[in-house]
Design an enzyme around this catalytic site. Sequence first.
Site, short mmCIF file in Angstrom:
data_model
loop_
_atom_site.label_atom_id
_atom_site.label_comp_id
_atom_site.label_asym_id
_atom_site.label_seq_id
_atom_site.Cartn_x
_atom_site.Cartn_y
_atom_site.Cartn_z
N HIS A 177 -7.26 -5.26 10.08
CA HIS A 177 -6.96 -4.88 8.69
C HIS A 177 -5.65 -5.51 8.22
O HIS A 177 -4.74 -5.75 9.02
CB HIS A 177 -6.99 -3.36 8.49
CG HIS A 177 -5.85 -2.60 9.09
ND1 HIS A 177 -6.04 -1.49 9.88
CD2 HIS A 177 -4.50 -2.76 9.01
CE1 HIS A 177 -4.87 -1.01 10.24
NE2 HIS A 177 -3.92 -1.77 9.74
N ASP A 199 0.81 -1.22 0.00
CA ASP A 199 0.00 0.00 0.00
C ASP A 199 0.84 1.27 0.00
O ASP A 199 2.06 1.23 0.21
CB ASP A 199 -0.96 -0.01 1.20
CG ASP A 199 -0.34 -0.52 2.49
OD1 ASP A 199 0.90 -0.59 2.56
OD2 ASP A 199 -1.08 -0.84 3.42
N ASN A 211 -7.69 -3.69 14.25
CA ASN A 211 -9.07 -4.03 13.89
C ASN A 211 -9.12 -5.16 12.86
O ASN A 211 -10.15 -5.41 12.25
CB ASN A 211 -9.80 -2.79 13.35
CG ASN A 211 -9.10 -2.21 12.13
OD1 ASN A 211 -8.11 -2.77 11.66
ND2 ASN A 211 -9.61 -1.11 11.61
N GLU A 266 -9.68 -2.22 5.36
CA GLU A 266 -10.29 -2.02 6.67
C GLU A 266 -11.56 -2.87 6.79
O GLU A 266 -12.09 -3.34 5.78
CB GLU A 266 -10.65 -0.53 6.84
CG GLU A 266 -9.46 0.41 6.83
CD GLU A 266 -8.62 0.34 8.11
OE1 GLU A 266 -8.98 -0.41 9.04
OE2 GLU A 266 -7.59 1.03 8.16
C1 F6R Z 1 1.52 -1.82 6.23
C2 F6R Z 1 0.15 -2.23 6.33
C3 F6R Z 1 -0.63 -2.34 7.59
C4 F6R Z 1 0.16 -2.79 8.80
C5 F6R Z 1 -0.72 -2.85 10.05
C6 F6R Z 1 0.04 -3.25 11.28
O1 F6R Z 1 1.96 -1.80 4.88
O2 F6R Z 1 -0.36 -2.48 5.30
O3 F6R Z 1 -1.70 -3.20 7.37
O4 F6R Z 1 0.73 -4.04 8.56
O5 F6R Z 1 -1.32 -1.61 10.26
O6 F6R Z 1 0.93 -2.22 11.60
P1 F6R Z 1 1.99 -2.38 12.76
O7 F6R Z 1 2.97 -3.39 12.32
O8 F6R Z 1 2.61 -0.99 12.86
O9 F6R Z 1 1.25 -2.77 13.99
#
Ligand code: F6R
Length: 242
Positions: free
Chosen positions: A138, A67, A136, A143
């Site tokens: 995602h 992303d 959550n 989301e």
């Molecule tokens: C990152 C991404 C997100 C993260 C997720 C967890 O490219 O796509 O889905 O993997 O928000 O983030 P952390 O590792 O910071 O808890």
Amino acid sequence: MQIIKTRDYDHMSRMAANIIAAQVIMKPDCVLGLATGSTPVGTYEELVRRYDKGELDFSTVTSINLDEYKGLSPENDQSYRYFMNTHLFSHVNIDPEKTYVPNGLEPDSEKACAAYNAVIRQAGGIDLQLLGLGHNGHIGFNEPSDIFEKETHCVDLTQSTIDANSRFFASMDEVPKQAYTMGIGTIMQAKKVLVVVSGKAKAQIVKDAFFGPCTPQVPASILQLHSDVILVGDEEALSLIP
Ligand code: F6R
């Protein structure tokens, strides 16, 4: 699903790096799906260490990130392209031309998403997809929703995400309101999926995502239907699983 329980964050990072390293060694021209966020930072550090020791060669690897924020340039230190350059790409011998992140500067969402879908198709799909897990549920910027989005799409960030990100920007106007993300269908088509989780704050969502009902309200729960998922987590993150 295979679950690897590790002692702590560093141990998790080494185990995740083992799996990525094995992929690169067994298929030097593999396609790695990569993630940003705090969880994989230690994994990237470990991969860089192994590259420095001469144990890994990324010269024929292709990478495709999950992303990117819409509107941010690669030079913006909050962009995911900047993150990947800083944590991995600048430190190893991967060909920059073969590192893909959605084009945050493409204002036309349809064009940006179609171009990214074409990149994924031309690469022949993803051999190993690395994922972090949002609180959550995602994955990427997919989301909780009523549907599982299949391909790359543009997401409206929630107000809470926008507010949380505002601390990194000089003014509210500069905070991204949208992002481009790979779809759930594409993630599910990856041959192998590696999920990294760390810390107590992830314990409940790990349980919900991997042992609860499969629902787009918990996007990661679809991974229960994937035939080759490895979950690598530390004791705290895995503390609630049966
Ligand atoms: C990152 C991404 C997100 C993260 C997720 C967890 O490219 O796509 O889905 O993997 O928000 O983030 P952390 O590792 O910071 O808890």
